[in-house]
Write a protein that holds these residues in place. Structure first.
Motif, short mmCIF file in Angstrom:
data_model
loop_
_atom_site.label_atom_id
_atom_site.label_comp_id
_atom_site.label_asym_id
_atom_site.label_seq_id
_atom_site.Cartn_x
_atom_site.Cartn_y
_atom_site.Cartn_z
N LEU A 122 50.34 19.87 -23.44
CA LEU A 122 50.40 20.07 -21.99
C LEU A 122 49.09 19.58 -21.38
O LEU A 122 48.01 20.05 -21.78
CB LEU A 122 50.62 21.54 -21.67
N LEU A 123 49.15 18.67 -20.44
CA LEU A 123 47.96 18.15 -19.77
C LEU A 123 47.91 18.66 -18.34
O LEU A 123 48.91 18.59 -17.61
CB LEU A 123 47.95 16.61 -19.78
N VAL A 124 46.74 19.17 -17.95
CA VAL A 124 46.57 19.71 -16.60
C VAL A 124 45.41 18.98 -15.93
O VAL A 124 44.24 19.35 -16.09
CB VAL A 124 46.29 21.23 -16.63
N PRO A 125 45.70 17.91 -15.18
CA PRO A 125 44.63 17.17 -14.50
C PRO A 125 44.16 17.90 -13.25
O PRO A 125 44.92 18.63 -12.63
CB PRO A 125 45.29 15.83 -14.15
N TYR A 126 42.90 17.69 -12.89
CA TYR A 126 42.38 18.23 -11.64
C TYR A 126 42.70 17.25 -10.53
O TYR A 126 42.51 16.03 -10.70
CB TYR A 126 40.87 18.45 -11.73
N PRO A 127 43.19 17.71 -9.37
CA PRO A 127 43.66 16.80 -8.33
C PRO A 127 42.54 16.15 -7.51
O PRO A 127 42.39 16.38 -6.32
CB PRO A 127 44.55 17.70 -7.47
N ALA A 128 41.75 15.33 -8.19
CA ALA A 128 40.75 14.48 -7.54
C ALA A 128 40.82 13.14 -8.24
O ALA A 128 40.98 13.07 -9.47
CB ALA A 128 39.35 15.07 -7.67
N GLN A 129 40.74 12.06 -7.47
CA GLN A 129 40.97 10.72 -7.99
C GLN A 129 40.15 10.44 -9.26
O GLN A 129 40.67 9.98 -10.27
CB GLN A 129 40.60 9.70 -6.91
N GLY A 130 38.84 10.71 -9.20
CA GLY A 130 37.98 10.40 -10.32
C GLY A 130 38.26 11.22 -11.56
O GLY A 130 37.92 10.82 -12.67
N HIS A 131 38.85 12.39 -11.38
CA HIS A 131 39.21 13.24 -12.50
C HIS A 131 40.57 12.87 -13.06
O HIS A 131 40.75 12.77 -14.27
CB HIS A 131 39.25 14.71 -12.06
N MET A 132 41.52 12.68 -12.18
CA MET A 132 42.91 12.52 -12.59
C MET A 132 43.17 11.20 -13.33
O MET A 132 43.83 11.18 -14.38
CB MET A 132 43.83 12.62 -11.37
N GLU A 180 28.60 -17.90 -11.82
CA GLU A 180 28.66 -16.69 -12.63
C GLU A 180 27.51 -15.73 -12.29
O GLU A 180 26.35 -16.12 -12.23
CB GLU A 180 28.59 -17.04 -14.11
N GLY A 181 27.87 -14.46 -12.05
CA GLY A 181 26.88 -13.42 -11.82
C GLY A 181 26.19 -13.46 -10.48
O GLY A 181 25.21 -12.73 -10.27
N SER A 182 26.68 -14.27 -9.52
CA SER A 182 25.96 -14.45 -8.25
C SER A 182 26.43 -13.52 -7.14
O SER A 182 25.82 -13.49 -6.07
CB SER A 182 26.11 -15.91 -7.78
N VAL A 183 27.51 -12.75 -7.38
CA VAL A 183 28.10 -11.91 -6.33
C VAL A 183 27.76 -10.44 -6.59
O VAL A 183 27.81 -9.96 -7.72
CB VAL A 183 29.63 -12.10 -6.26
N LEU A 184 27.41 -9.75 -5.51
CA LEU A 184 27.14 -8.32 -5.56
C LEU A 184 28.38 -7.55 -5.07
O LEU A 184 28.91 -7.86 -4.00
CB LEU A 184 25.96 -7.97 -4.67
N TYR A 185 28.82 -6.58 -5.87
CA TYR A 185 29.92 -5.71 -5.44
C TYR A 185 29.31 -4.39 -5.00
O TYR A 185 28.44 -3.83 -5.67
CB TYR A 185 30.90 -5.49 -6.60
N VAL A 186 29.78 -3.87 -3.86
CA VAL A 186 29.26 -2.63 -3.28
C VAL A 186 30.40 -1.65 -3.08
O VAL A 186 31.41 -1.98 -2.44
CB VAL A 186 28.57 -2.89 -1.92
N SER A 187 30.27 -0.46 -3.63
CA SER A 187 31.28 0.58 -3.41
C SER A 187 30.68 1.94 -3.71
O SER A 187 29.91 2.08 -4.66
CB SER A 187 32.51 0.35 -4.29
N PHE A 188 31.06 2.93 -2.90
CA PHE A 188 30.59 4.30 -3.10
C PHE A 188 31.72 5.23 -3.47
O PHE A 188 31.64 6.45 -3.27
CB PHE A 188 29.85 4.78 -1.84
N GLY A 189 32.81 4.67 -4.01
CA GLY A 189 33.89 5.49 -4.53
C GLY A 189 34.80 6.06 -3.45
O GLY A 189 34.70 5.70 -2.27
N SER A 190 35.66 6.96 -3.88
CA SER A 190 36.69 7.48 -2.98
C SER A 190 36.25 8.73 -2.22
O SER A 190 36.92 9.14 -1.28
CB SER A 190 37.96 7.81 -3.79
N GLN A 191 35.13 9.35 -2.62
CA GLN A 191 34.71 10.60 -2.00
C GLN A 191 33.50 10.41 -1.08
O GLN A 191 33.47 10.93 0.03
CB GLN A 191 34.36 11.64 -3.07
N ALA A 192 32.49 9.68 -1.55
CA ALA A 192 31.26 9.53 -0.77
C ALA A 192 31.47 8.57 0.39
O ALA A 192 32.02 7.48 0.22
CB ALA A 192 30.13 9.02 -1.67
N ILE A 193 31.04 8.98 1.57
CA ILE A 193 31.16 8.14 2.77
C ILE A 193 29.78 8.01 3.40
O ILE A 193 29.16 9.01 3.75
CB ILE A 193 32.15 8.75 3.78
#
Length: 466
Positions: A14-24, A280-293
């Motif tokens: 039985l698997l019980v995930p926590y309902p948050a994107q990064g956990h689930m 190759e390797g010249s692009v920067l990706y920027v993201s703060f995830g689904s929770q941090a704004i």
């Protein structure tokens, strides 16, 4: 490894995930791997979160779901059954609310006479399932969506309840001598769940008890791998109750580039076409995830730094993030702004992406590591400061850029971004590629994570045979 004779009916987990994107998502990836090893799996979910299982169920149709009504919303809008849309400081309330699943879950498990539950795997925010497992006389294994270090620090706080001499001193440094290398962190960098603890408060006490319950579990399975956290995996840790830890990561979608969790405003194919124009390797990706704004002032400074640096970039942000008017249009030739969900795994695995400005959520770190992409760290909350220190000081795959919700220094960001995409930190790039190879080896047959996963499966067969 001693093989266990496998009867016709497999162990039922039985698997019980926590309902948050990064956990689930990470636990669902583990579910897929377990399903490939012929275990019987049932995943507990509430109705508003059922759609998040669709990608998993489409590739693992043998997995069953148990949909139980969400216990209570405590004044939250109908359907707010996960962390999305809730303020960051509401995690404790959500943890307390969802304990209401105990009784209906107990009744369901007791009704499974034809296919009894062998063991429970539940997120480390579901400590209440430890009491459930003990009542049923079955083992419970904690799933940690954080690394071993991050999990040990978090559990240590609630186990030891350390205090600062001056309650107003946010720079007070707290050390963790029972953890290898005796890491230390300023008070403000500790988990908000602990910093907001109030003795006698029902939510605070429930959160504390949650982590203490975890220390009574059968063991811990975690989304990490030996080469990344060797110092914390070589021996059982006191602050994790000396429990056996199975490191089975990096967990990832089975197809490697699957988009999960939402609809993209830009398709993966269009992004790939755009990225293929750059070296190759010249692009920067920027993201703060689904929770941090980021706040408007923070976003404005970051936008100015990206513009002034002259780098090519992809910036994925929350739909509610406010950026300077006209920024996206001015940057159209060398930058893409994505509002909403972005295909992060696909972006990171494109050869053109060399650096990732990240909030240091654990899933983001592992996805960058698996792609061989170096990181610029900007931790904000939760375990992110611990994670940032790990990849900068232990792994050597990252450089510190900024931290917290303070408005950044534009000149500092410009310098860090420019030097990253330039040639100054080639040694970090090389180390990132080396760590990528070790991550790949870990999940291959004979690798450390593959061995741990197979040993975990064998434990389930032993449990069933008892």
């Amino acid at each position: 490894m001693v093989e266990v004779e496998q009867t016709k009916q497999p162990p039922h987990i039985l698997l019980v995930p926590y309902p948050a994107q990064g956990h689930m998502l990470a636990l669902l990836d583990l579910a897929h791997l377990l399903s490939l090893r012929s275990l019987s799996l049932t995943i507990v979910v509430t109705p508003a979160n059922l759609h998040l299982l669709t990608p998993l169920l489409s590739k693992s149709p043998s997995i069953q779901t148990l949909s139980l009504p969400f216990p209570s919303n405590h004044g939250n809008p109908p359907g707010s059954e996960n962390s999305k849309g809730r303020p960051p400081d509401s995690f404790g309330t959500l943890m307390q609310e969802i304990t209401g699943l105990h009784d209906p879950l107990l009744s369901w498990i007791q009704s499974q006479s034809q296919q009894p539950i062998t063991a429970i795997i539940s997120d480390f925010f579901h400590g209440w399932t430890q009491a459930l497992a003990e009542k049923l006389g079955i083992p419970r294994i904690v799933f940690s969506p954080s690394g071993v270090l991050g999990s040990a620090v978090l559990h240590s706080l609630f186990r030891r309840m350390p205090q600062r001499p001056d309650p107003s001193d946010d720079e007070y440094v707290l050390s963790f001598p029972a953890i290898p290398n005796s890491p230390s962190y300023a008070w403000r960098k500790l988990s908000m769940l602990y910093r907001t603890y109030k003795e006698g408060n029902p939510v605070s006490e429930a959160v504390k008890q949650n982590f203490l319950f975890n220390l009574n579990s059968w063991g811990i399975v975690t989304n990490t791998f030996k080469a990344l956290e060797a110092a914390y995996l070589d021996h059982p840790l006191e602050d994790l109750g000396f429990k056996r830890v199975w490191a089975v990561g990096p967990l990832a979608p089975s197809d490697g580039v699957q988009d999960r969790g939402g609809s993209n405003t830009v398709s993966s194919a269009d992004l790939a076409t755009w990225l293929d124009k750059f070296s190759e390797g010249s692009v920067l990706y920027v993201s703060f995830g689904s929770q941090a704004i980021l706040g408007p002032a923070q976003a404005a400074v970051l936008a100015a730094a990206l513009e002034k640096s002259g780098v090519q970039f992809i910036w994925a942000m929350s739909e509610s993030t406010v950026i300077p008017e006209g920024f996206a249009e001015r940057m159209a030739n060398r930058g893409i702004v994505i509002k909403g969900w972005a295909p992060q795994v696909a972006i990171l695995r494109n050869r053109a992406v060399g650096w990732f400005l990240t909030h240091c959520g654990w899933n983001s770190i592992l996805e960058a590591t698996a792609a061989g992409v170096s990181m610029l760290t900007w931790p904000i909350t939760a375990d992110q400061y611990v994670n940032a220190k790990l990849i900068v000081e232990d792994a050597g795959t990252a450089v510190s850029a900024w931290e917290g919700y303070a408005v950044p220094d534009e000149d500092v960001l410009v310098r860090v971004i420019t030097e990253a995409v330039g040639q100054r930190w080639n040694a970090i790039r090389e180390q990132s590629k080396k760590m990528q190879r070790m991550a790949e080896e870990a999940v291959m047959e004979g690798g450390s994570s593959c061995k741990d996963l197979e040993e975990l499966v064998q434990e389930f067969w032993k449990m069933k045979a008892r």
